[in-house]
Motif scaffolding. Structure first.
Motif, PDB file in Angstrom:
ATOM      1  N   HIS A 123       0.823  -1.215   0.000  1.00  0.00           N
ATOM      2  CA  HIS A 123       0.000   0.000   0.000  1.00  0.00           C
ATOM      3  C   HIS A 123       0.856   1.264   0.000  1.00  0.00           C
ATOM      4  N   LEU A 124       1.901   1.254  -0.809  1.00  0.00           N
ATOM      5  CA  LEU A 124       2.784   2.410  -0.887  1.00  0.00           C
ATOM      6  C   LEU A 124       2.119   3.532  -1.663  1.00  0.00           C
ATOM      7  N   SER A 125       2.376   4.749  -1.225  1.00  0.00           N
ATOM      8  CA  SER A 125       1.915   5.891  -2.010  1.00  0.00           C
ATOM      9  C   SER A 125       2.724   5.953  -3.294  1.00  0.00           C
ATOM     10  N   GLU A 126       2.169   6.589  -4.304  1.00  0.00           N
ATOM     11  CA  GLU A 126       2.804   6.570  -5.610  1.00  0.00           C
ATOM     12  C   GLU A 126       4.134   7.319  -5.627  1.00  0.00           C
ATOM     13  N   ASP A 127       4.259   8.361  -4.780  1.00  0.00           N
ATOM     14  CA  ASP A 127       5.524   9.085  -4.771  1.00  0.00           C
ATOM     15  C   ASP A 127       6.637   8.230  -4.187  1.00  0.00           C
ATOM     16  N   VAL A 128       6.338   7.533  -3.090  1.00  0.00           N
ATOM     17  CA  VAL A 128       7.344   6.652  -2.490  1.00  0.00           C
ATOM     18  C   VAL A 128       7.621   5.460  -3.401  1.00  0.00           C
ATOM     19  N   ALA A 129       6.569   4.907  -4.005  1.00  0.00           N
ATOM     20  CA  ALA A 129       6.762   3.784  -4.935  1.00  0.00           C
ATOM     21  C   ALA A 129       7.622   4.187  -6.113  1.00  0.00           C
ATOM     22  N   GLY A 130       7.400   5.403  -6.610  1.00  0.00           N
ATOM     23  CA  GLY A 130       8.194   5.872  -7.744  1.00  0.00           C
ATOM     24  C   GLY A 130       9.644   6.088  -7.389  1.00  0.00           C
ATOM     25  N   ALA A 131       9.901   6.556  -6.157  1.00  0.00           N
ATOM     26  CA  ALA A 131      11.274   6.836  -5.738  1.00  0.00           C
ATOM     27  C   ALA A 131      12.025   5.583  -5.317  1.00  0.00           C
ATOM     28  N   THR A 132      11.321   4.476  -5.110  1.00  0.00           N
ATOM     29  CA  THR A 132      11.982   3.257  -4.644  1.00  0.00           C
ATOM     30  C   THR A 132      11.898   2.145  -5.685  1.00  0.00           C
ATOM     31  N   PHE A 133      10.759   1.477  -5.738  1.00  0.00           N
ATOM     32  CA  PHE A 133      10.645   0.290  -6.576  1.00  0.00           C
ATOM     33  C   PHE A 133      10.629   0.629  -8.067  1.00  0.00           C
ATOM     34  N   MET A 134       9.951   1.710  -8.436  1.00  0.00           N
ATOM     35  CA  MET A 134       9.939   2.074  -9.845  1.00  0.00           C
ATOM     36  C   MET A 134      11.341   2.477 -10.302  1.00  0.00           C
ATOM     37  N   ALA A 135      12.065   3.188  -9.445  1.00  0.00           N
ATOM     38  CA  ALA A 135      13.440   3.557  -9.779  1.00  0.00           C
ATOM     39  C   ALA A 135      14.307   2.318  -9.931  1.00  0.00           C
ATOM     40  N   ALA A 136      14.096   1.336  -9.047  1.00  0.00           N
ATOM     41  CA  ALA A 136      14.855   0.090  -9.152  1.00  0.00           C
ATOM     42  C   ALA A 136      14.530  -0.640 -10.448  1.00  0.00           C
ATOM     43  N   GLY A 137      13.260  -0.600 -10.854  1.00  0.00           N
ATOM     44  CA  GLY A 137      12.880  -1.263 -12.095  1.00  0.00           C
ATOM     45  C   GLY A 137      13.517  -0.649 -13.315  1.00  0.00           C
ATOM     46  N   MET A 190       5.198  17.272 -21.693  1.00  0.00           N
ATOM     47  CA  MET A 190       5.542  17.170 -20.267  1.00  0.00           C
ATOM     48  C   MET A 190       7.050  17.181 -20.090  1.00  0.00           C
ATOM     49  N   GLY A 191       7.634  18.342 -20.268  1.00  0.00           N
ATOM     50  CA  GLY A 191       9.078  18.461 -20.121  1.00  0.00           C
ATOM     51  C   GLY A 191       9.546  18.204 -18.709  1.00  0.00           C
ATOM     52  N   ASP A 192       8.722  18.592 -17.707  1.00  0.00           N
ATOM     53  CA  ASP A 192       9.094  18.368 -16.316  1.00  0.00           C
ATOM     54  C   ASP A 192       9.296  16.887 -16.020  1.00  0.00           C
ATOM     55  N   MET A 193       8.377  16.074 -16.505  1.00  0.00           N
ATOM     56  CA  MET A 193       8.504  14.649 -16.248  1.00  0.00           C
ATOM     57  C   MET A 193       9.716  14.079 -16.974  1.00  0.00           C
ATOM     58  N   ALA A 194       9.986  14.575 -18.184  1.00  0.00           N
ATOM     59  CA  ALA A 194      11.149  14.091 -18.930  1.00  0.00           C
ATOM     60  C   ALA A 194      12.440  14.414 -18.195  1.00  0.00           C
ATOM     61  N   VAL A 195      12.551  15.650 -17.696  1.00  0.00           N
ATOM     62  CA  VAL A 195      13.765  16.060 -16.991  1.00  0.00           C
ATOM     63  C   VAL A 195      13.858  15.383 -15.623  1.00  0.00           C
ATOM     64  N   SER A 196      12.735  15.338 -14.892  1.00  0.00           N
ATOM     65  CA  SER A 196      12.749  14.710 -13.575  1.00  0.00           C
ATOM     66  C   SER A 196      13.047  13.221 -13.673  1.00  0.00           C
ATOM     67  N   ASN A 197      12.582  12.594 -14.748  1.00  0.00           N
ATOM     68  CA  ASN A 197      12.855  11.176 -14.950  1.00  0.00           C
ATOM     69  C   ASN A 197      14.351  10.926 -15.065  1.00  0.00           C
ATOM     70  N   THR A 198      15.048  11.802 -15.788  1.00  0.00           N
ATOM     71  CA  THR A 198      16.484  11.606 -15.991  1.00  0.00           C
ATOM     72  C   THR A 198      17.268  11.883 -14.712  1.00  0.00           C
ATOM     73  N   ILE A 199      16.977  12.999 -14.051  1.00  0.00           N
ATOM     74  CA  ILE A 199      17.727  13.349 -12.852  1.00  0.00           C
ATOM     75  C   ILE A 199      17.382  12.420 -11.698  1.00  0.00           C
ATOM     76  N   GLY A 200      16.089  12.084 -11.545  1.00  0.00           N
ATOM     77  CA  GLY A 200      15.696  11.163 -10.481  1.00  0.00           C
ATOM     78  C   GLY A 200      16.331   9.800 -10.634  1.00  0.00           C
TER      79      GLY A 200
END
Length: 560
Positions: A145-159, A452-462
């Motif tokens: 039951h992870l929130s999407e922000d935490v899921a994105g910063a952890t498991f999605m990043a690992a994927g 969505m330039g923000d998501m493109a840039v945040s995806n790379t830096i994150g």
């Protein structure tokens, strides 16, 4: 947990599903081959030229003095078995099983088989990540039951960063060389410069960026890189240094968890400052906006209340209209259907016993058949209803196969670099980094084309934050704390420190370029950052070959 507080089933799934629909690694194979092999060819040309210059340099008196100084340093750091120091660096190829070909046979054409093997491992990693690893992470996030922000910063990043992570693990625990660190650093530069450059040139429109998302990720990433430089400067990593990097990523997760509150504060301050001296801001406060489509307002990215974890507006301008997206989700391209295939015609090539229709699809299926048959009998596909409850088994088995494929990939790349006379660090910065980062590049391009330039840039830096803090911090910490307590991880090439300094400079120059360009992602910015990427590669290769200063010995060559 009370059922009323549980997250609706499928919320996290939609995040993972939409991310993987635009990040299908297997669909990026041709791009991976083209980009990675092109960069490898350019690196080989430069290394061949610099090798000749280096040999001429060592023929002079200054080179002899440098070697004597370096020999004294090596002798002082000699191990307990009193192994005699050499005037060259031992190649990582000796850490792998003996090759079927001799070095002469590889130079006469056998190396092409190793390059092909490395590329096929890119493809194998694509299959296991797309079809097994990421769906397992999806299920884990759903059960926790992870929130999407935490899921994105952890498991999605690992994927998304699994290949780079395992390349680093192999470099620390098996080869004891710099290929893993080079992959992380090279992938970081590729993400920052090459991906943003491609998005700027091929997005097909001018995309406006919000200051908060770029500021948040760039600031945390800059602190991470500065720490990495400090830790690597003495050419060794101790246990507490790996631990600090890992704990910093825990801090990044907290930042993402409270991102909305921090961003609301940031945007409110910015909106207040703009409104005090800008009529447009006052009109927007009063609700008197004449334009029927406020998405056309260039100040929109600065004035909107941004709610998503990645810094993307709830309503994003794309092709003259606003697309409603969920918290941090990537909206699907119209041509990508629910089955994850473009145009809805291409079936999912996951079964080794069901050949698809169409000549091209059959070729893809045949090329992936060896991997499919192995995965079919060893990894349950938790994306299917009958295996849904076996997601943890899927996670562990897919992790095992990612480790195996990554080992084979690094092995083939190491042999290729040794044969071509390219140091391991350069192979990591160029060939491996490009090969593992091309899917991120194409995913960001799809997002940028939708405005969505923000998501493109945040995806790379994150992704870079994960690579630096987890991809390096965790293997270093495990090696120095768990496996061999009190030991240190050696950095073989001092040139790698200069490459990380160049990485820090590339981040600063990129953010400065975005600011000077008016927070716009366009062709002009794209050409600028791609030029920076070419400069980075040239300087990194020249540093490794001691063009500017003496940083390391040449790689030992022998007939194996």
């Amino acid at each position: 947990m009370d059922s009323s507080t549980k997250r609706p089933r499928g919320t996290i799934m939609s995040t993972f599903a939409k991310m993987t629909k635009v990040r299908r690694r297997r669909e990026m194979l041709l791009y991976q081959i083209g980009v990675s092999c092109s960069i490898l060819f350019l690196a080989w040309c430069m290394c061949s030229l610099l090798s000749r210059l280096e040999h001429e340099k060592h023929a002079g008196q200054q080179a002899i003095l440098d070697l004597r100084w370096w020999n004294r340093k090596l002798m002082a750091a000699a191990t307990d078995n009193d192994t005699q120091a050499k005037n060259c660096t031992e190649p990582a190829i000796h850490e792998f099983p003996d090759d079927l070909f001799t070095n002469k046979e590889r130079q006469q054409g056998g190396v092409l088989l190793h390059i092909t093997g490395a590329v096929y491992m890119f493809y194998a990693l694509a299959i296991v990540c797309d079809d097994f690893f990421v769906p397992a992470l999806d299920k884990i996030c759903e059960k926790l039951h992870l929130s999407e922000d935490v899921a994105g910063a952890t498991f999605m990043a690992a994927g998304s960063s699994a290949p780079e992570l395992f390349a680093s693990v192999i470099g620390v625990f098996i080869t004891h060389g710099d290929v893993g660190v080079g992959t992380i650093v090279g992938s970081a530069v590729f993400n920052i410069l090459c991906i943003i450059g491609v998005c700027g040139i091929f997005a097909g429109q001018i995309v406006y960026l919000t200051q908060w998302s770029v500021f948040r990720d760039s600031l945390y990433y800059t602190m991470s890189v500065i720490l990495l430089i400090v830790f690597m400067y003495d050419e060794k990593i101790e246990w507490w240094e790996g631990l600090i990097l890992t704990l910093m990523y825990a801090g990044y997760i907290l930042v993402m968890k409270f991102n909305t509150k921090m961003q609301n504060y940031f945007v409110s301050k910015l909106t207040k400052n703009v409104a005090n001296g800008n009529v447009v801001g006052n009109e927007m406060e009063d609700g008197n906006v004449d334009s029927p489509n406020i998405c056309d307002d260039p100040l929109l990215p600065l004035l909107h209340q941004v709610q998503s974890a990645s810094g993307v507006d709830k309503e994003v301008c794309a092709a003259g209209k606003c697309d409603n997206i969920e918290n941090g989700n990537v909206p699907l391209d119209k041509n990508i259907k629910e089955d994850g295939n473009e145009d809805g015609n291409e079936p999912a090539l996951t079964s080794p016993f069901s050949p698809p229709g169409g000549c091209l699809n059959k070729m893809k299926w045949l090329s992936s058949w060896p991997v499919l048959i192995v995965l079919f009998f060893t990894v349950p596909n938790c994306a299917k209803p009958r295996w849904e409850n076996f997601f943890m088994l899927t996670f562990f088995m897919s992790t095992l196969w990612i480790a195996v494929f990554s080992y084979l990939m690094v092995w083939m790349v190491t042999v290729t670099g040794y044969t071509l006379g390219i140091p391991d660090i350069i192979m990591g910065i160029t060939f491996l980094a490009a090969g593992t980062s091309v899917p991120d590049c194409m995913a960001s391009l799809i997002v940028a084309r939708q405005g969505m330039g923000d998501m493109a840039v945040s995806n790379t830096i994150g992704s870079n934050v994960f690579d630096i803090l987890v991809g390096l911090g965790v293997p270093w910490g495990v090696q120095t704390i768990v496996i061999d307590s009190g030991s240190v991880v050696r950095i073989n090439s001092r040139g790698l420190v200069y490459s990380v300094i160049l990485l820090l400079g590339s981040v600063a120059l990129t953010v400065a370029g975005i600011h000077v360009n008016g927070w716009k992602l366009d062709k002009k910015l794209g050409i600028y950052v791609l030029t920076l990427y070419a400069v980075f590669l040239c300087f990194s290769i020249m540093i490794e070959f001691n063009v500017f200063t003496f940083v390391n010995l040449p790689m030992c060559q022998d007939n194996i």
